[in-house]
Design an enzyme around this catalytic site. Structure first.
Site, short mmCIF file in Angstrom:
data_model
loop_
_atom_site.label_atom_id
_atom_site.label_comp_id
_atom_site.label_asym_id
_atom_site.label_seq_id
_atom_site.Cartn_x
_atom_site.Cartn_y
_atom_site.Cartn_z
CB SER A 23 0.29 5.67 -12.41
OG SER A 23 0.62 5.81 -11.03
CB THR A 29 0.54 -6.10 -8.69
OG1 THR A 29 0.46 -5.76 -10.08
CG2 THR A 29 0.84 -7.59 -8.55
CD GLU A 95 1.27 -5.53 -15.17
OE1 GLU A 95 0.81 -4.59 -15.85
OE2 GLU A 95 2.07 -5.35 -14.24
CB CYS A 151 4.04 13.40 -8.27
SG CYS A 151 5.10 14.27 -9.45
CB CYS A 154 5.61 18.13 -7.12
SG CYS A 154 4.02 17.43 -7.61
#
Length: 194
Positions: A23, A29, A95, A151, A154
């Protein structure tokens, strides 16, 4: 092993494909730049490409979110990478999700020519759907390295780059004001709130 006439081993170039995926904000990168800098340090000939549409931090550098940078060549399509790769040992592509499906054949050709190809990109879009050529690249790679953000809701391992702005466009360049890394549970909970 191949030997010369004098029975000395000859170094044979071995091509390969390495994929770094995950993600946003997971360090893709940063890991790509680390591997390319190591290749530069080893005196290998390195060329780096990125999609021309990615101008978030720089037009001619690959830049991580923590501002680590390395010079790159922006290109319109995957076919340009073949035309511009020249005499190199290592090719980096950042990318990769923004490239056309032809990137899979380009990377295969380069690896078959003895070039080490290192690719970084999002494996899924903001809806959790496999993104661009990334699934096929993961399938043909010798090495797939999945990195995870944390995350922000959480503290679990992030699953997807959740979009914070109202847009259904698949390609929307952004940073922390447009996206947040969240886990599967938080992502599913956010879909129920919409």
């Amino acid at each position: 092993m191949i030997y010369s006439e004098r029975n000395h081993p000859i170094q044979q170039k071995r091509g390969s494909i390495e994929v770094i995926c995950g993600s946003m904000f997971s360090g893709k990168t940063e890991e790509l730049i680390r591997r390319l800098k190591r290749a530069n340090f080893a005196k290998q000939r390195v060329e780096i490409f990125k999609p021309k549409i990615d101008t978030r931090y720089s037009e001619d550098e690959v830049v991580s979110h923590d501002k680590t940078a390395i010079r790159s060549t922006p290109v319109e399509s995957s076919g340009s990478i073949l035309l511009m790769s020249g005499d190199v040992d290592v090719i980096g592509i950042d990318e990769a999700q923004f490239f056309d499906e032809g990137l899979v054949d380009v990377c295969t050709q380069l690896a078959n020519q003895g070039i080490r190809v290192i690719i970084a990109g999002l494996d899924m879009d903001f809806k959790g759907v496999p993104f661009g050529p990334m699934p096929a690249l993961c399938a043909i790679a010798e090495d797939v390295f999945k990195v995870h953000a944390i995350c922000v809701r959480c503290g679990a391992l992030a699953y997807v780059s959740h979009r914070l702005v109202d847009s259904d466009k698949r390609v929307l360049l952004g940073e922390m004001t447009e996206y947040e890394p969240i886990c599967r549970d938080c992502y599913n909970a956010s879909k129920h709130q919409e």
